[in-house]
Enzyme design. Structure first.
Site, PDB file in Angstrom:
ATOM      1  CE  LYS A  22      -1.501   1.798   3.809  1.00 38.94           C
ATOM      2  NZ  LYS A  22      -2.143   3.450   4.065  1.00 38.94           N
ATOM      3  CG  ASN A  23       2.153   2.603   3.540  1.00 41.45           C
ATOM      4  OD1 ASN A  23       1.444   3.053   3.951  1.00 41.45           O
ATOM      5  ND2 ASN A  23       3.179   2.405   4.583  1.00 41.45           N
ATOM      6  NE  ARG A  92      -1.093  13.378   6.178  1.00 38.70           N
ATOM      7  CZ  ARG A  92      -1.089  14.573   7.213  1.00 38.70           C
ATOM      8  NH1 ARG A  92      -2.331  14.570   8.163  1.00 38.70           N
ATOM      9  NH2 ARG A  92       0.518  14.957   7.988  1.00 38.70           N
ATOM     10  CB  CYS A 116      -5.099   6.993  10.463  1.00 37.66           C
ATOM     11  SG  CYS A 116      -5.197   5.470   9.607  1.00 37.66           S
ATOM     12  CG  ASP A 305       2.452   1.871   9.610  1.00 42.16           C
ATOM     13  OD1 ASP A 305       1.880   3.050  10.277  1.00 42.16           O
ATOM     14  OD2 ASP A 305       2.689   2.402   8.154  1.00 42.16           O
ATOM     15  CB  ILE A 327       6.838   6.888  14.426  1.00 46.17           C
ATOM     16  CG1 ILE A 327       8.421   6.194  14.054  1.00 46.17           C
ATOM     17  CG2 ILE A 327       7.155   7.890  12.825  1.00 46.17           C
ATOM     18  CD1 ILE A 327       9.104   7.099  14.166  1.00 46.17           C
TER      19      ILE A 327
END
EC number: 2.5.1.7
Length: 418
Positions: A22-23, A92, A116, A305, A327
């Site tokens: 996804k990222n 985002r 998120c 994550d 983070i």
């Protein structure tokens, strides 16, 4: 609204295919803004965030066509430079169209982002970096209005923090800037390297990925390319935790150890075995889970994550564990829900103390963000009795076919609609 019903206590065994990241996939789709030619991406995950990005690109005038299973063909002329609130607020990553729009169209109007609900996640570094490249930026009525009438110009950018999003935005913008750009303290995540490799396949001139300093020599134009999205290391790590928390044995097909160094080391410290095989990673546990201490850090450190998933696993480990989140703010929103299931987790500022319990109990729980959603699934897989997880639209943003993949390995999980 859909929810999951999970009846725990089953050991997971079998194979799970790891999908495209996804990222990475989202950012590679945005790279399609940088050329009028076709960028053909394969191994694109079928998740909600990909659909949202597709809608955003189409709204900007770009054509996005299905070119085969999990394959998208992206390209065309930019017809609009406005990324509206109704789309950007859903995700985002939408902020990443800012740099490519400025680079190619020399102007952009992008809504301040949503996604998120994890802390503030400021976009200051994106904006200051683009200003260093010559953009003029104003914040008006919830929008970022940016122009570069003479085009962007290469310069030296020093990021105060190794931000993944800022690195990606500035990297894409710099590919079409005049001259050379240095991005110092650039993020080093594997997804950054994937973006660099894709951009170079499109004709960009970028070196230094993985080193902390990216050097970009701007070119006049980029061309089309064919590129495969890397496997999703977070999905892989998540299912590794599923094997760990259930005492299972899973082959994660397509999983790559090179992308998961800190995660694999931490799994092994808890008593979970990870073996590299020809088709992927085999993850299994036969002994007792042991508590460990974790601190989230930029890559190559432990990824934020994966924090929630490990917390679920450590909630049934022997002894005490501590997770320190460096983070993002407010990334312990899953703690009250885990505690409803019998976990013993106390939050003190940026740290959470987990005291392992022999077992969890099924309960109605509610997802608060993407990764927290899966932590509650993991807890449900290990719990006695029935767990009902609501608000799973968070999960659909980033994981494909969760119930199907888990059920195929022996989990008792079903999606139901209210």
């Amino acid at each position: 609204m859909d929810r999951f019903i999970i009846r725990g206590g089953r050991r997971l065994t079998g194979e799970i295919e790891i999908g495209g990241a996804k990222n990475s996939g989202l950012k590679l789709m945005v790279a399609g803004l940088l050329t009028s030619e076709r960028l053909v991406l394969s191994n694109v995950p079928a998740i909600a965030d990909i659909k949202t990005m597709r809608d955003l690109l189409v709204g900007l005038g770009i054509t996005v066509e299905d070119a085969g299973p999990r394959t998208l063909s992206i390209g065309g002329e930019i017809g609009s430079v406005e990324a509206p609130y109704d789309i950007v607020s859903k995700m985002r990553a939408s902020i990443l169209v800012l740099g490519p729009l400025l680079a190619r169209a020399r102007e952009a109007k992008v809504s301040l982002p949503g996604g998120c609900a994890i802390g503030t996640r400021p976009v200051d570094m994106h904006l200051k970096g683009l200003e260093t490249l010559g953009a003029e930026i104003r914040l008006e009525n919830g929008y970022i209005n940016a122009t570069a009438p003479d085009g962007l110009k290469g310069d030296r950018i020093i990021l105060p923090f190794a931000s993944v999003g800022a690195t990606e935005n500035l990297l894409m913008a710099a590919t079409l800037a005049k001259g050379r750009t240095h991005i110092v303290n650039a993020a080093r995540e594997p997804e950054i390297s994937d973006l660099v490799h894709c951009l170079n396949a499109m004709g960009a001139q970028i070196t230094g990925e993985g080193s902390g300093t990216l050097v970009i020599d701007g070119v006049e134009k980029l061309h089309g390319a064919h590129y495969a999205v890397m496997p999703d290391r977070i999905e892989c790590g998540t299912y590794a935790c599923a094997a760990g928390i259930t005492g299972g044995d899973l082959l994660l097909v397509g999983g790559r150890a090179d992308d998961l160094g800190a995660v694999i080391r931490t799994l092994e410290e808890t008593g979970v075995e990870v073996l590299e095989e020809e088709r992927g990673l085999r993850v299994r546990r036969s002994g007792t889970l042991q508590g460990v201490d974790i601190m989230t850090e930029p890559y190559p450190g432990f990824p934020t994550d994966m924090q929630a998933q490990f917390m679920a696993m450590l909630s049934v480990a022997e002894g005490a564990s501590m997770i320190t989140e460096t983070i993002f703010e407010n990334r312990f929103m899953h703690v009250p829900e885990l505690n409803r299931m019998g976990a013993r987790v106390n939050v003190h500022g940026r740290s959470a103390i987990i005291r392992g319990v022999p077992k969890l109990s099924g309960a109605p729980v509610m997802a608060t963000d993407l990764r927290a959603s899966f932590s509650l699934i993991l807890a449900g897989l290990a719990a006695e009795g029935e767990t009902q997880l609501s608000r799973i639209y968070h999960l659909d943003r980033g994981y494909e076919g969760v119930d199907r993949k888990l059920a195929a390995c022996g989990a008792d999980i079903a999606r139901v609609s209210d």
